[in-house]
Design a protein around this motif. Structure first.
Motif, mmCIF file in Angstrom:
data_model
loop_
_atom_site.group_PDB
_atom_site.id
_atom_site.type_symbol
_atom_site.label_atom_id
_atom_site.label_comp_id
_atom_site.label_asym_id
_atom_site.label_seq_id
_atom_site.Cartn_x
_atom_site.Cartn_y
_atom_site.Cartn_z
ATOM 1 N N MET A 1 0.843 -1.180 0.000
ATOM 2 C CA MET A 1 0.000 0.000 0.000
ATOM 3 C C MET A 1 0.886 1.240 0.000
ATOM 4 O O MET A 1 1.633 1.458 0.934
ATOM 5 N N ILE A 3 1.891 5.082 0.326
ATOM 6 C CA ILE A 3 1.487 6.232 1.131
ATOM 7 C C ILE A 3 1.839 7.495 0.349
ATOM 8 O O ILE A 3 2.919 7.596 -0.234
ATOM 9 N N VAL A 60 -2.519 11.846 -4.277
ATOM 10 C CA VAL A 60 -3.251 10.595 -4.498
ATOM 11 C C VAL A 60 -3.907 10.626 -5.871
ATOM 12 O O VAL A 60 -3.813 9.670 -6.656
ATOM 13 N N VAL A 147 -8.419 8.696 1.259
ATOM 14 C CA VAL A 147 -7.088 8.072 1.258
ATOM 15 C C VAL A 147 -6.152 8.891 2.134
ATOM 16 O O VAL A 147 -5.421 8.346 2.968
ATOM 17 N N GLN A 151 -4.613 6.799 5.317
ATOM 18 C CA GLN A 151 -3.355 6.120 5.000
ATOM 19 C C GLN A 151 -2.439 5.990 6.220
ATOM 20 O O GLN A 151 -1.604 5.100 6.269
ATOM 21 N N ARG A 152 -2.612 6.852 7.193
ATOM 22 C CA ARG A 152 -1.837 6.742 8.436
ATOM 23 C C ARG A 152 -2.779 6.661 9.636
ATOM 24 O O ARG A 152 -2.549 7.285 10.665
ATOM 25 N N TRP A 185 -6.283 0.124 -4.077
ATOM 26 C CA TRP A 185 -5.624 0.773 -2.938
ATOM 27 C C TRP A 185 -6.386 0.483 -1.657
ATOM 28 O O TRP A 185 -5.802 0.097 -0.642
ATOM 29 N N TRP A 189 -5.405 -1.396 1.828
ATOM 30 C CA TRP A 189 -5.562 -0.659 3.083
ATOM 31 C C TRP A 189 -6.421 -1.448 4.075
ATOM 32 O O TRP A 189 -6.068 -1.576 5.247
#
Length: 197
Positions: A1, A3, A60, A147, A151-152, A185, A189
């Motif tokens: 994935m 980032i 993104v 996203v 993502q984090r 994606w 995730w």
């Protein structure tokens, strides 16, 4: 994935976008400048300048999903303006035209100030369900926005992680199903964060 956090400033984004050679960089610079003006010194809940989230979503969209449509990319940079600043959809339309304004309007959550927690959650769920009726271009903006937000996800408090994972898998993954890059994606995730089920 993968980032997408390379673009912390417009200067970094501009240089990469110029190398891509597929987007209207001056138009995006104008949208970014407007977003910076409207968001001002506003910070994200993580304490970073708001513009970093907007640039992540743009990264993104361009580097990840390969989107080049000027209205979609401008709306990506402006997607939180009507929701999180004093600017309105009409202000966006005056500067960027009806197409960009419509896309921003679709992804703007309705105001919930003064409502209780349950009412706010119900309003957000209704907003997310309504996105299923949105034009494909507006869905792209929402997918890129989310996203950036997820993502984090592991950097957020655990109770928030669980709630946001459930919301994303319930409402956002179905939206991504029609967009191959985003579907792939989000599949990666959701597996990475499967412990939050």
């Amino acid at each position: 994935m993968e980032i997408y956090i390379s673009w912390r400033t417009w200067d970094a984004a501009r240089d990469d976008l110029a190398r891509l050679g597929t987007v209207d960089v001056p138009a995006l610079e104008r949208a970014c400048a407007a977003a910076e003006r409207w968001h001002g010194d506003q910070l994200r809940p993580t304490g970073v300048p708001y513009v970093e989230h907007l640039l992540e979503a743009l990264e993104v969209m361009t580097r990840g999903a390969g989107v080049t449509d000027p209205a979609v990319l401008a709306a990506t940079l402006l997607h939180d303006v009507a929701e999180d600043t004093g600017a309105t959809v009409a202000d966006i339309e005056a500067e960027f035209g009806p197409e960009v304004a419509e896309l921003v309007d679709w992804v703007t959550k309705p105001p919930t100030a003064g409502q209780g927690r349950q009412a706010k959650r119900a309003a957000k769920a209704a907003y997310l369900r309504r996105l299923g009726e949105a034009p494909a271009e507006a869905v792209l903006v929402k997918l890129a926005d989310r996203v950036s937000n997820v993502q984090r996800l592991d950097q957020m408090p655990l109770d928030f992680q669980r709630r946001y994972y459930a919301e994303t898998t319930t409402y956002i993954l179905p939206l991504a199903a029609g967009e191959p890059w985003f579907a792939a994606w989000y599949a990666e995730w959701s597996e990475r964060f499967a412990h939050l089920r």
